[in-house]
Design a protein around this motif. Structure first.
Motif, short mmCIF file in Angstrom:
data_model
loop_
_atom_site.label_atom_id
_atom_site.label_comp_id
_atom_site.label_asym_id
_atom_site.label_seq_id
_atom_site.Cartn_x
_atom_site.Cartn_y
_atom_site.Cartn_z
N ASP A 164 0.82 -1.21 0.00
CA ASP A 164 0.00 0.00 0.00
C ASP A 164 0.86 1.27 0.00
OD1 ASP A 164 1.03 -0.21 2.52
OD2 ASP A 164 -0.88 -0.07 3.58
N GLY A 165 2.12 1.10 -0.36
CA GLY A 165 3.02 2.24 -0.46
C GLY A 165 4.16 1.92 -1.40
N VAL A 166 4.93 2.96 -1.75
CA VAL A 166 6.00 2.83 -2.72
C VAL A 166 7.29 3.40 -2.13
CG1 VAL A 166 6.89 3.81 -4.88
CG2 VAL A 166 4.61 2.81 -4.81
N GLU A 167 8.37 2.66 -2.30
CA GLU A 167 9.72 3.14 -1.99
C GLU A 167 10.46 3.22 -3.31
OE1 GLU A 167 13.65 1.88 0.68
OE2 GLU A 167 11.95 0.53 0.46
N PHE A 168 10.67 4.43 -3.79
CA PHE A 168 11.23 4.62 -5.13
C PHE A 168 12.65 5.18 -5.00
CE2 PHE A 168 11.92 6.19 -9.34
CZ PHE A 168 11.14 5.37 -10.15
N VAL A 169 13.62 4.40 -5.50
CA VAL A 169 15.04 4.76 -5.39
C VAL A 169 15.54 5.23 -6.76
CG1 VAL A 169 17.35 3.92 -4.81
CG2 VAL A 169 15.35 3.04 -3.58
N TYR A 170 16.26 6.34 -6.76
CA TYR A 170 16.85 6.85 -7.99
C TYR A 170 18.17 7.52 -7.66
CZ TYR A 170 15.86 11.71 -6.74
OH TYR A 170 15.87 12.93 -6.12
N VAL A 171 18.99 7.77 -8.67
CA VAL A 171 20.26 8.47 -8.48
C VAL A 171 20.05 9.94 -8.74
CG1 VAL A 171 22.65 8.71 -9.23
CG2 VAL A 171 21.61 6.44 -9.09
N ASP A 172 20.27 10.76 -7.73
CA ASP A 172 20.04 12.19 -7.88
C ASP A 172 21.27 12.87 -8.48
OD1 ASP A 172 18.02 14.43 -6.81
OD2 ASP A 172 20.08 15.16 -6.61
N PRO A 173 21.09 13.70 -9.51
CA PRO A 173 22.25 14.31 -10.17
C PRO A 173 22.98 15.33 -9.31
CG PRO A 173 20.20 15.22 -11.04
CD PRO A 173 19.81 14.08 -10.15
N ASP A 174 22.30 15.90 -8.29
CA ASP A 174 22.97 16.89 -7.45
C ASP A 174 23.94 16.24 -6.47
OD1 ASP A 174 21.59 18.97 -8.68
OD2 ASP A 174 19.91 18.82 -7.29
N SER A 175 23.56 15.10 -5.92
CA SER A 175 24.42 14.42 -4.96
C SER A 175 25.16 13.24 -5.57
CB SER A 175 23.58 13.92 -3.78
OG SER A 175 22.65 12.92 -4.20
N ASP A 176 24.71 12.79 -6.75
CA ASP A 176 25.24 11.58 -7.37
C ASP A 176 25.18 10.40 -6.40
OD1 ASP A 176 25.91 11.89 -10.12
OD2 ASP A 176 27.48 13.29 -9.52
N GLN A 177 24.16 10.41 -5.56
CA GLN A 177 23.92 9.33 -4.62
C GLN A 177 22.49 8.82 -4.80
OE1 GLN A 177 26.32 8.11 -2.58
NE2 GLN A 177 27.75 9.65 -3.35
N SER A 178 22.25 7.62 -4.33
CA SER A 178 20.90 7.07 -4.38
C SER A 178 20.02 7.79 -3.36
CB SER A 178 20.92 5.57 -4.09
OG SER A 178 21.56 4.88 -5.13
N GLU A 179 18.89 8.29 -3.83
CA GLU A 179 17.91 8.94 -2.96
C GLU A 179 16.60 8.17 -3.05
OE1 GLU A 179 19.00 11.12 -1.07
OE2 GLU A 179 20.63 12.19 -2.04
N THR A 180 15.74 8.37 -2.05
CA THR A 180 14.50 7.59 -1.96
C THR A 180 13.30 8.50 -1.80
OG1 THR A 180 15.69 5.74 -0.95
CG2 THR A 180 13.31 5.77 -0.69
N ILE A 181 12.27 8.22 -2.60
CA ILE A 181 10.97 8.86 -2.46
C ILE A 181 10.02 7.81 -1.87
CG2 ILE A 181 9.01 9.89 -3.69
CD1 ILE A 181 11.04 10.81 -5.82
N THR A 182 9.39 8.12 -0.77
CA THR A 182 8.48 7.19 -0.12
C THR A 182 7.07 7.76 -0.14
OG1 THR A 182 10.26 6.43 1.35
CG2 THR A 182 8.01 5.89 1.98
N LEU A 183 6.14 6.99 -0.68
CA LEU A 183 4.74 7.39 -0.76
C LEU A 183 3.87 6.34 -0.09
CD1 LEU A 183 4.60 8.58 -4.48
CD2 LEU A 183 4.80 10.01 -2.45
N PRO A 184 2.80 6.77 0.63
CA PRO A 184 2.33 8.15 0.79
C PRO A 184 3.23 8.95 1.73
CG PRO A 184 1.01 6.67 2.12
CD PRO A 184 1.91 5.80 1.30
#
Length: 833
Positions: free
Chosen positions: A618-638
């Protein structure tokens, strides 16, 4: 292909990507001959003329086609069905959630941790598309040299195949340009430090050295080189005192006991007691303790101290430094790094110069590693008057090429007579076998040559961390033409190229690349259609049509590559009419097809309804590489944290917050909204459906549904094949399927009879009420407008292997899946912690 089974001419040979598509293209829609198809040489066992699955698979190495006079309509109907099956299905993935990044990748570019330069022997050269933080692979082991007593590390690295713009060239987190004494040279494909070409980018001073094969001998790792007078106890003149419990003290410490002895060593004592009755001061004894000017041995002397002139010597004197073998058959040079890590000086109230001499012996070996007695000697010295490190790299070219063995010895004595402090320790730090590299360039690779000064930070880190921002340069597609072109080797042959992350440019590049796709863009890729999808993505959000990723495994097929690229851009890749196209997953105002009991196989439909439970995501953990930090960042919804179980996503190629935010929301709303799955078997009307298409499917699992055929027309009054029922107070409409499969929805009111409706507007094409030359009767679906959405589904999978029916799998369609597509995107810092 044989034009006739008994033809007396050689067969014609063809190459094709798809057997089914070639058959239709070669013979057309109405062949004038009978065609027999064999997987291999003709035989009854090998004939597949009527085997749709075998025609679809097309997995034999070769096929034989026999033509005979006349025609076989049944056979050709099967072939046409097979072609339609290939048309929209080949690249259509199974109905699973988007695949996450494969963490078995070998390149550090895709790693979450341990992002360090390494040798990747026999692995795929990195294929970077778009822009990524590159951790280049080592093309040769790094080596160290000393220049003016300062340590420098040399390296040669591969960024990847193709041409790149290189920016933010760093060692760790520090720009190379900000490191004193560091340099880096970036070489375009088909150039290198060994060619006469200038680098495409030079940071710092030019690097003089060529690329060499430099192998370090593991046996040499900071070996202390002792002087001859430091390697054994004095031969005479020293006075020793003997005490109880085996204690022996030195009167002079040249050298000191603890500089050459360890617990467990044996010493020979040659001395006699003062009385003939106590001759127990001679013999061989084991050292049980050692300190500054004293040792304990496994003996028990008399209680009173005795001072006796005698000799204490090592039972086994230390041998000189042993030989180290360099087995390389093409070796031409030997390099030795000799260091004084603690400095060189004499100090009796002020530091004075101190000099240490050494000798390097290099003996020629046969190919069988047998010494020949041919020895070359190189001498050197280190001089200093301070506690800073002093070092030198001795580079010697031998008179022969091939195996050798090397040893180093200190040739000057330690100055025991000096009354102050003498700091003169030197070490053999490195031994290198050096072989020239005959190649002037290394093909279609962008490479980096570096020299880095060994700072305190650099020497504390045991692994290399050269990194940069690499942006792949490709021909740019304008919608009609490309800005440039590569030849078969990957060399820029004409025009210009530029850094790009756009799907349309990358799909074209991987399709043309002979090592990936080797496809013809004119006949196998629908560039115009993909360009249109790119335009739609750019209009939605310029970040959404981007792909930034490193392909680095050799088991990724061309189809998998295209699917990954498309997936990052909210698309599904498919092949239709022999050409690769993209289907954009976006909101659709109307359905493109209608399926009722009239174009379904009877009793071949199942519907599965899911309801939310604690076991569901019932939720999402979305991992991507952010160009500002060049590190993996996570968006968690809701965002409010009201979830019980998170579904993790990490879609290859997504490298911006905007793109990640929109994709995370898309997946979140689909998890929340996808509750109905339908599987139904339809007529061949479904063969032309596209991935992600919105379609209407009447639920024929229910006892009563309002669908069927139009059996009569009188002006705007339609007579239907079954009765329909109007719900009080609600607007209703009828959906009519046109001859090309598209739909028209028209508001209706009740007619005079239960099976009649009155159209409120004209249909766009003539309604067919009888079977005949114009085709079958017009198919309809009737429902209240408020209930119409329950018939909307989104295509997930098609199976056309039957030849007469299509198995269709779909999930309920909802506009809520796309609720965040045009909503304001929040500030990144409010989402990413």
């Amino acid at each position: 292909m044989f034009d006739h089974p008994f033809a007396a001419v050689a067969p014609r040979l063809f190459e094709a990507a798809s057997l089914a598509e070639w058959l239709l293209e070669h013979y057309g829609a109405a062949p004038q001959v009978t065609v027999q198809i064999f997987a291999g040489e003709p035989s009854a066992e090998n004939e597949i003329s009527h085997d749709v699955g075998a025609i679809l698979a097309g997995d034999a190495d070769e096929y034989v086609i026999l033509e005979s006079p006349g025609s076989d309509p049944f056979t050709w109907a099967v072939i046409i069905a097979a072609v339609f099956a290939v048309a929209a299905y080949v690249l259509m993935p199974k109905p699973v959630m988007p695949g996450n990044v494969n963490r078995t990748q070998q390149s550090p570019n895709n790693a979450l941790g341990s992002r360090e330069n390494k040798v990747r022997l026999l692995e795929r050269v990195e294929d970077i598309y778009g822009t990524v933080k590159s951790i280049p692979s080592l093309m040769m082991p790094t080596y160290n040299k000393y220049i003016d007593n300062k340590k420098f590390e040399y390296g040669y690295y591969c960024v990847g195949r193709g041409y790149y713009d290189i920016a933010e060239l760093c060692d760790g987190d520090t720009l190379i340009a900000d490191i004193d004494g560091a340099s880096a040279a970036v070489y375009a494909p088909f150039t290198s430090p060994n060619s006469d070409d200038a680098p495409q980018l030079q940071v710092g001073s030019a690097i003089i050295d060529d690329v060499l094969t430099v192998r370090r001998a593991a046996e040499v790792d900071g070996i202390t080189l002792k002087a001859a007078n430091q390697a054994d106890l004095p031969s005479g003149g020293s006075v020793y005192s003997f005490y109880s419990s085996g204690l022996i003290e030195q009167s002079t410490k040249q050298p000191n006991f603890n500089s050459i002895l360890e617990v467990g060593d044996s010493v020979d004592v040659i001395a006699h007691g003062p009385l003939p009755t106590r001759p127990n001061y001679s013999g061989t004894f084991v050292v049980t303790d050692v300190g500054d000017g004293y040792i304990y041995v496994d003996a028990d002397w008399i209680e009173d101290a005795l001072t006796i002139s005698g000799r204490v010597s090592l039972t086994t004197p230390p041998a000189s430094m042993g030989w180290v073998t360099l087995p390389d058959l093409a070796r031409t040079q030997v390099w030795c790094n000799i260091t004084a890590p603690n400095g060189l000086f004499k100090d009796d109230g002020g530091k004075a110069p101190c000099n240490v001499d050494f000798e390097i012996q290099i003996e020629r070996l046969t190919a069988a590693m047998v010494p020949t007695g041919v020895v070359e000697v190189v001498t050197g010295s280190l001089t200093g008057a301070d506690s800073d490190e002093h070092a030198d790299t001795i580079e010697h070219s031998t008179a022969w090429a091939g195996p050798a063995r090397v040893r180093v010895a200190r040739t000057s004595n330690h100055d025991f007579a000096f009354k102050g402090t003498v700091q003169d320790e030197i070490k053999w730090a490195d031994l290198y076998s050096v072989t020239p590299v005959s190649k002037t360039e290394f093909g279609n690779k962008t490479t980096i040559h570096t020299i880095t000064k060994a700072t305190a930070r650099a020497t504390a880190v045991k692994t290399r961390q050269l990194n940069c921002l690499a942006s792949r340069r490709l021909p740019i597609y304008s919608g009609t033409t490309f800005s440039g072109a590569f030849d078969a080797t990957g060399r820029l042959a004409s025009g210009t190229i530029a850094a790009t992350s756009k799907l349309v440019d990358i799909i074209a590049a991987v399709s043309l690349d002979p090592k990936i796709g080797a496809r013809d863009l004119v006949t196998e890729v629908d560039m115009a259609q993909i360009w249109g999808v790119q335009q739609a993505l750019d209009a939605w959000n310029p970040e959404c049509g981007q792909f930034n990723f490193t392909f680095d495994t050799d088991n990724t097929s061309f189809e998998e590559t295209i699917i990954s690229i498309a997936n990052a851009g909210f698309c599904i890749a498919y092949r239709q009419n022999g050409k690769i196209r993209l289907s954009l997953d976006r909101a659709q105002a109307a359905s493109t097809a209608l399926f009722t009991h009239r174009n379904k196989k009877p009793r071949a439909e199942t519907i599965t309804r899911k309801f939310a439970s604690d076991a569901d995501y019932d939720g999402v953990e979305f991992v991507y590489v952010d160009p500002d930090s060049d590190q993996s960042e996570t968006i968690t919804l809701p965002l409010d944290g009201s979830y019980t179980k998170l579904k993790k996503f990490e879609i290859a190629g997504i490298r911006s917050f905007e793109q990640a935010w929109l994709r995370a929301n898309r997946e979140y709303f689909k998890i929340r909204g996808q509750r109905i799955n339908i599987e139904t078997t339809t007529t061949m009307d479904a063969r032309a459906l596209l991935p992600n298409a919105r379609i209407d499917i009447v639920d024929n699992t229910r006892f009563k549904s309002y669908d069927g055929e139009v059996v009569g027309q009188d002006g705007l009054v339609l007579t239907l094949s079954q009765d329909v029922r109007f719900a009080a107070g609600l607007p209703h409409s009828i959906v009519l399927m046109r001859r090309d499969g598209t739909l028209q929805s028209i508001p209706v009111t009740a007619g005079a009879e239960a099976n009649q409706v009155v159209l409120q507007s004209l249909p766009t094409e003539a309604i067919t009420t009888n079977y005949g030359p114009t085709g079958i009767r017009t198919i309809f679906s009737f429902a209240a407008d408020s209930a119409r959405g329950a018939q909307a589904y989104q295509v997930q999978e098609l199976d056309l292997s039957d030849g007469q029916y299509v198995t269709l799998k779909a999930v309920n369609y909802s506009d809520t899946y796309f609720a965040a597509d045009y909503a304001a995107i929040p500030a990144k810092e409010t989402i990413i912690n």
